[in-house]
Design an enzyme around this catalytic site. Structure first.
Site, PDB file in Angstrom:
ATOM      1  N   GLY A 100      -4.555   1.992   2.466  1.00  0.00           N
ATOM      2  CA  GLY A 100      -4.635   0.536   2.608  1.00  0.00           C
ATOM      3  C   GLY A 100      -5.954   0.051   3.153  1.00  0.00           C
ATOM      4  O   GLY A 100      -6.367  -1.069   2.888  1.00  0.00           O
ATOM      5  N   GLU A 101      -6.617   0.882   3.928  1.00  0.00           N
ATOM      6  CA  GLU A 101      -7.806   0.407   4.628  1.00  0.00           C
ATOM      7  C   GLU A 101      -9.093   1.126   4.243  1.00  0.00           C
ATOM      8  O   GLU A 101     -10.176   0.546   4.325  1.00  0.00           O
ATOM      9  CB  GLU A 101      -7.550   0.480   6.141  1.00  0.00           C
ATOM     10  CG  GLU A 101      -6.618  -0.657   6.543  1.00  0.00           C
ATOM     11  CD  GLU A 101      -5.753  -0.415   7.765  1.00  0.00           C
ATOM     12  OE1 GLU A 101      -5.112   0.651   7.817  1.00  0.00           O
ATOM     13  OE2 GLU A 101      -5.699  -1.277   8.637  1.00  0.00           O
ATOM     14  N   ARG A 108      -3.445  13.843  -0.862  1.00  0.00           N
ATOM     15  CA  ARG A 108      -2.697  13.866  -2.105  1.00  0.00           C
ATOM     16  C   ARG A 108      -2.322  12.425  -2.488  1.00  0.00           C
ATOM     17  O   ARG A 108      -1.884  11.643  -1.644  1.00  0.00           O
ATOM     18  CB  ARG A 108      -1.432  14.662  -1.839  1.00  0.00           C
ATOM     19  CG  ARG A 108      -0.633  15.051  -3.023  1.00  0.00           C
ATOM     20  CD  ARG A 108       0.489  15.900  -2.451  1.00  0.00           C
ATOM     21  NE  ARG A 108       1.367  16.412  -3.448  1.00  0.00           N
ATOM     22  CZ  ARG A 108       2.636  16.708  -3.183  1.00  0.00           C
ATOM     23  NH1 ARG A 108       3.110  16.534  -1.959  1.00  0.00           N
ATOM     24  NH2 ARG A 108       3.400  17.187  -4.119  1.00  0.00           N
ATOM     25  N   GLY A 128      -3.114   7.587   4.107  1.00  0.00           N
ATOM     26  CA  GLY A 128      -2.933   6.195   3.706  1.00  0.00           C
ATOM     27  C   GLY A 128      -4.174   5.636   3.027  1.00  0.00           C
ATOM     28  O   GLY A 128      -5.289   6.099   3.254  1.00  0.00           O
ATOM     29  N   ILE A 141       4.320  -4.653   1.777  1.00  0.00           N
ATOM     30  CA  ILE A 141       3.551  -5.897   1.782  1.00  0.00           C
ATOM     31  C   ILE A 141       2.661  -5.968   0.545  1.00  0.00           C
ATOM     32  O   ILE A 141       1.656  -6.680   0.529  1.00  0.00           O
ATOM     33  CB  ILE A 141       2.732  -6.044   3.082  1.00  0.00           C
ATOM     34  CG1 ILE A 141       1.783  -4.856   3.289  1.00  0.00           C
ATOM     35  CG2 ILE A 141       3.659  -6.161   4.280  1.00  0.00           C
ATOM     36  CD1 ILE A 141       0.815  -5.043   4.463  1.00  0.00           C
ATOM     37  N   GLY A 142       3.058  -5.231  -0.483  1.00  0.00           N
ATOM     38  CA  GLY A 142       2.257  -5.190  -1.702  1.00  0.00           C
ATOM     39  C   GLY A 142       1.618  -3.827  -1.858  1.00  0.00           C
ATOM     40  O   GLY A 142       0.934  -3.525  -2.836  1.00  0.00           O
ATOM     41  N   LYS A 159      -1.668   5.111 -10.011  1.00  0.00           N
ATOM     42  CA  LYS A 159      -1.750   3.735 -10.509  1.00  0.00           C
ATOM     43  C   LYS A 159      -1.756   2.729  -9.355  1.00  0.00           C
ATOM     44  O   LYS A 159      -2.656   1.899  -9.253  1.00  0.00           O
ATOM     45  CB  LYS A 159      -0.556   3.471 -11.426  1.00  0.00           C
ATOM     46  CG  LYS A 159      -0.671   2.211 -12.249  1.00  0.00           C
ATOM     47  CD  LYS A 159       0.466   2.156 -13.262  1.00  0.00           C
ATOM     48  CE  LYS A 159       0.115   1.231 -14.411  1.00  0.00           C
ATOM     49  NZ  LYS A 159       1.047   1.380 -15.523  1.00  0.00           N
TER      50      LYS A 159
END
Lengths: 166, 739
Positions: B705-706, B629, B703, B467-468, B634
């Site tokens: 994302g959040e 990790r 993760g 989703i990006g 980027k």
């Protein structure tokens, strides 16, 4: 009192010059340039994000100027040079702004990206952005919900430097 | 460990597709004789449709059908037929089910026509008469009716510990404050869309905007009584979602319904306004009571949460999880109640629960630190949790102290003056604020398949999403790393329900979940390659075990003597098997479950507040992340930057306003619902501190994302207090609240 709906106006013949190619279409007169591109010509690189000129995802270049293609009717753009994201790469070589978006990771989901890219090229053509604050202001019509702004600004700085060096 | 790919900055492998317009999103797939569906939304929040007249629309040439509750086909009966992988407990909404209106902008008709222009026009001709009922959308006036749900969608609130009241009475510094967080909408740039392609014989291929194609597939199969063989769902690119694509939204149901009835392909795209008609971050009110002793140690913590839900589903999120993760405290009481209103059910939105919970917790802690006269960062150091008290488990890893150190250095925190309004530049009040954050580092079950062709090209696949977030890119890196191939020789496929099973992309768990499966599938191919190598006459690897060899630069070589190697290309050419395959399912290890697994962050914010006008500029933001990790620094940096922009939106901009007279979110477009734009964002820096974690999952990843979102809004709010001396406890902090 019951109001009668007026009959629908007939389809109109519209000729558009897109990415150097003439395209003839039969369109309802109220078809936006954005819908003509996406739904009638299958040029889906131009994105619909709001259809109200509030997000910039549909930005294309008309005679080198950036506009929101959702806010103009297709039939108003006859006899103009329309450039969309599909028309930027030449002979398989990406436009430098496209390449810079990849190199600076200036997008995530990619949905606002074609509009951002056209907007950067339009901004450079305008020649108004002199400072960092100018860049941020003049790119604020293109919303990026993934929040890639810091990287987008890098792309614009680089594009402006490139245009000055010319 | 040696690495060719993991940990290296790489451009997105799908970058070219995205900058050229070649990447296709759900509304962009063409089909023969495609028809267009436009949704008519309810004008009232509650009541009944007394009359719906579609005759004028149907009278137009080219209008194919108008679907309403009156002519819809027979429906499946049971709630379970409409459940999806992210459904909260309750009765899921069924589009066009009956004449009942349950929320404002509920879809009440679908107009299908030959062109989009015609469908949109015809939708305006549908006439509706309602029998209005009294709606109730007023959150504040319903607090007394709040209830504890029979079943929490998220984690059940942790049990109370110790005696909060007594600890508060004995505390030398205490605060008691209420914080509110408004409703917010995800607003991904791409509007929700489904193109249902009629394949004949009752079969459909559906291009859907979704964070997990198999969720849409099972939803359609179960809601329409189809077999999974009859419906394939494809979603190669998703134009942002942030949680809005966790549940199949109503445009999917309507597109499928129309395609089946008309036996032709149908596309349904929501308008931006309709993007406010399903799922939002719930309005949330939190009452905090905190107490600390004379040494600045937290002794009491009470968090009482009221979150909004709908009248048909009990939505809840992890708002009260965070004290137990972030602060040691022996006396705690945590509750989470729901306030049911006549709205659509709230929906997980980027860092659900964390965004609201950590915002209020970190502001409350800042207030307590001031009460105790201790520097806010110092206060966190004094109250550093060494274990998760919710579950009484040690952390699998936690380099938060290093985040404090590196973040503070970069920001220059040591130069901060404690008193509010003590740093000024002309009319600009300068404020420096701090907050910390945490987010779960979960792994779920997933499957993946790896196929190495005779030509040395590796294709790896799993039905996950991008989703990006960079899924395509990092999975390609993980696979390339495993077999020592260049990125160009590796393709990762996702977003197709035919691929090996994967869970929803959400909860910051995809790299850990799908990445572990990808790694293991590639390890199966490694084993097969080594076996082939050992079958060669006089093989230099004859006695080697898998753990004794390296796959790097197109070779298998002995770790202890790299001169002993075999070229992969030679092996593949000699093999008469054709391609080599590995297919696996992976799940979290038992060992990992013995630990609390979290990513952490430390956020430093500088704001400038205009003394006369109350305008706020976030001039600097530094986020230091301990996120295990980092596969691709980027794309990881971009994800954290994006999270920081989100946090800024939470702090200063985002607010979906409920008009209680109409029972309707009134600012339902991108003009009036403010999200941060380019001019709002100034200097932002991301630091990843080194964090080794051998327990969390086989890749040692967490993760991202959040974790980038959660600490930002409180850091900004605390900076605004430091600048102005004013505590605004109601988000977003707009200029009117500062004057």
């Amino acid at each position: 009192m019951e109001k009668e709906n007026p009959p629908l106006p007939p389809l109109q013949s519209v000729t558009l010059r897109i990415n150097g190619k003439e395209q003839r279409l039969e369109l309802a007169p109220w078809t936006s340039l954005l819908d003509a591109l996406r739904e009638h010509l299958h040029l889906t690189g131009t994105k619909k994000g709001c259809d109200h000129g509030q997000c910039g995802a549909c930005t294309v270049l008309i005679d080198g100027k950036r506009i929101n293609s959702c806010l103009t009717l297709a039939m108003m753009q006859e006899d103009k040079e329309i450039t969309t994201i599909e028309g930027l790469a030449k002979d398989g070589e990406l436009h430098p702004v496209q390449q810079a978006f990849i190199d600076h990771d200036a997008f995530q989901c990619g949905y606002c990206t074609p509009g951002q890219i056209c907007s950067v090229i339009g901004l450079v053509n305008e020649g108004k952005a002199k400072t960092l604050a100018d860049i941020r202001d003049l790119m604020s019509g293109n919303v990026c919900r993934c929040g890639a702004y810091v990287n987008i600004v890098k792309v614009v700085q680089e594009a402006l430097e490139r245009s000055e060096a010319k | 460990m040696k690495t060719d790919q993991i940990g290296k900055e790489r451009n997105r492998v799908d970058g070219k597709a995205k900058v050229t317009g070649e990447a296709k999103y759900a509304a962009e797939f063409d089909a023969e004789k495609l028809a267009y569906g436009v949704v008519v939304s309810s004008g009232i929040a509650k009541g009944k449709i007394k009359r719906i007249d579609t005759s004028k629309a149907l009278a137009l040439d080219g209008v194919l059908q108008v679907f309403t509750h009156e002519n819809r086909p027979g429906y499946m009966w049971l709630d379970k037929n409409y459940k999806d992988d992210d459904a909260p407990p309750g009765s899921p909404f069924r589009p066009l089910y009956d004449s009942e209106v349950q929320f404002s902008m509920q879809p009440i008709a679908l107009v299908v026509a030959e062109t989009f222009e015609l469908a949109r026009y015809a939708a305006m001709l549908v006439e509706v008469e309602y029998e209005e009922a009294e709606h109730d959308t007023d959150f504040e006036s319903n607090l007394e009716q709040a209830y504890e749900p029979k079943e929490y969608k998220a984690t059940e609130p942790p049990k109370p510990r110790g005696d909060v009241d007594q600890a508060l009475a004995e505390a030398s510094a205490r605060i008691e404050e209420t914080y509110t967080h408004p409703a917010e909408h995800h607003n991904p740039m791409e509007m929700h869309a489904s193109t249902a392609v009629w394949e004949g014989d009752g079969k459909l291929t559906v291009y859907d905007k979704i964070q997990g194609v198999q969720n849409s597939q099972q939803y359609i199969a179960s809601a329409f009584g189809m077999s999974k063989d009859e419906v394939r769902v494809i979603s190669p690119f998703v134009g942002g979602a942030f949680g809005s694509g966790l549940r199949p939204q109503y445009q999917l149901f309507l597109a499928v319904l129309a395609a089946r009835e008309l036996q032709r392909s149908v596309r349904v795209v929501m308008t931006r306004q309709q993007m406010f008609s399903f799922g939002h971050r719930p309005k949330t009110l939190q009452r905090f009571k905190l107490g600390a002793d004379t040494g600045g140690k937290l002794q009491a913590l009470q968090q009482e949460v009221y979150g909004e839900t709908s009248k048909f589903e009990d939505y809840s999120e992890d708002v009260v999880l965070w004290p137990g993760v972030l602060y040691p405290c022996d006396n705690t009481k945590l509750t989470h109640k729901l306030v049911a209103l006549d709205v659509y059910t709230p929906l997980d939105m980027r860092a659900p629960g964390g965004t609201t919970g950590i915002y209020a917790l970190e502001c409350a802690i800042d207030e307590l630190a001031y009460k105790a006269g201790i520097d806010p960062l110092e206060f966190r150091k004094k109250n550093y949790s060494e274990k998760d008290q919710n579950e009484d488990k040690p952390f699998s890893s936690k380099e938060l102290r290093e985040c404090y150190r590196q973040g503070a250095d970069k920001f220059g925190w040591a130069k901060r003056r404690m008193e509010p309004r003590s740093m000024k530049e002309g009319h600009q009040l300068i404020g420096w604020g701090f907050a910390q954050g945490a987010w779960e580092a979960n792994q779920a079950e997933a499957s993946a398949k790896a196929v190495l062709s005779k030509e040395g090209k590796l294709t790896v696949s799993s039905a996950t999403a991008d989703i990006g977030t960079g899924t395509y890119t990092v999975m390609t890196q993980i696979a390339a790393e495993a077999l020592g191939l260049p990125l160009e020789d590796v393709t990762f496929k996702l977003g197709d329900s035919d691929l090996p099973k994967a869970p929803l992309e959400g909860g910051s768990k995809t790299v850990a979940t799908v990445g572990s499966a990808v790694k293991k599938a590639c390890e199966q191919v490694q084993e097969k390659l080594l076996k082939l190598a050992q079958q060669q006459p006089d093989s230099p690897l004859a006695e080697a075990k898998l753990e004794e060899v390296d796959f790097s630069e197109g070779k298998i070589s002995l770790k202890r003597d790299a001169s002993k190697s075999v070229q992969l290309q030679d092996l593949l050419e000699q093999s008469d098997n054709g391609s080599l395959e590995g297919e696996v399912s992976t799940k979290p290890s038992d060992e990992s479950k013995e630990y609390a697994r979290y990513a952490h962050s430390a956020v430093f914010a500088e704001v400038k507040v205009d003394e006369d006008l109350g305008t706020v500029k976030v001039t600097r933001l530094v986020t230091a992340v301990a996120g295990g990790r980092i596969v691709n620094p980027k794309t990881a940096r971009s994800q954290i930057l994006g999270g920081m922009v989100w946090g800024m939106g939470v702090a200063l901009h985002e607010h979906t306003v409920m008009d209680n007279n109409l029972g309707r979110f009134i600012n339902h477009d991108l003009d009036k619902y403010h999200v941060p734009v380019n001019a709002d964002v100034q200097e932002m820096e991301v630091i990843f501190v080194e964090e080794k974690d051998e327990v969390v999952n086989p890749l040692g990843v967490k993760g991202l994302g959040e974790i980038g979102v959660v600490g930002v809004a409180p850091a900004i709010a605390n900076a605004i207090f430091h600048a102005t001396g004013k505590r605004v406890r109601e988000l977003p902090i707009t200029m009117d609240k500062l004057l």
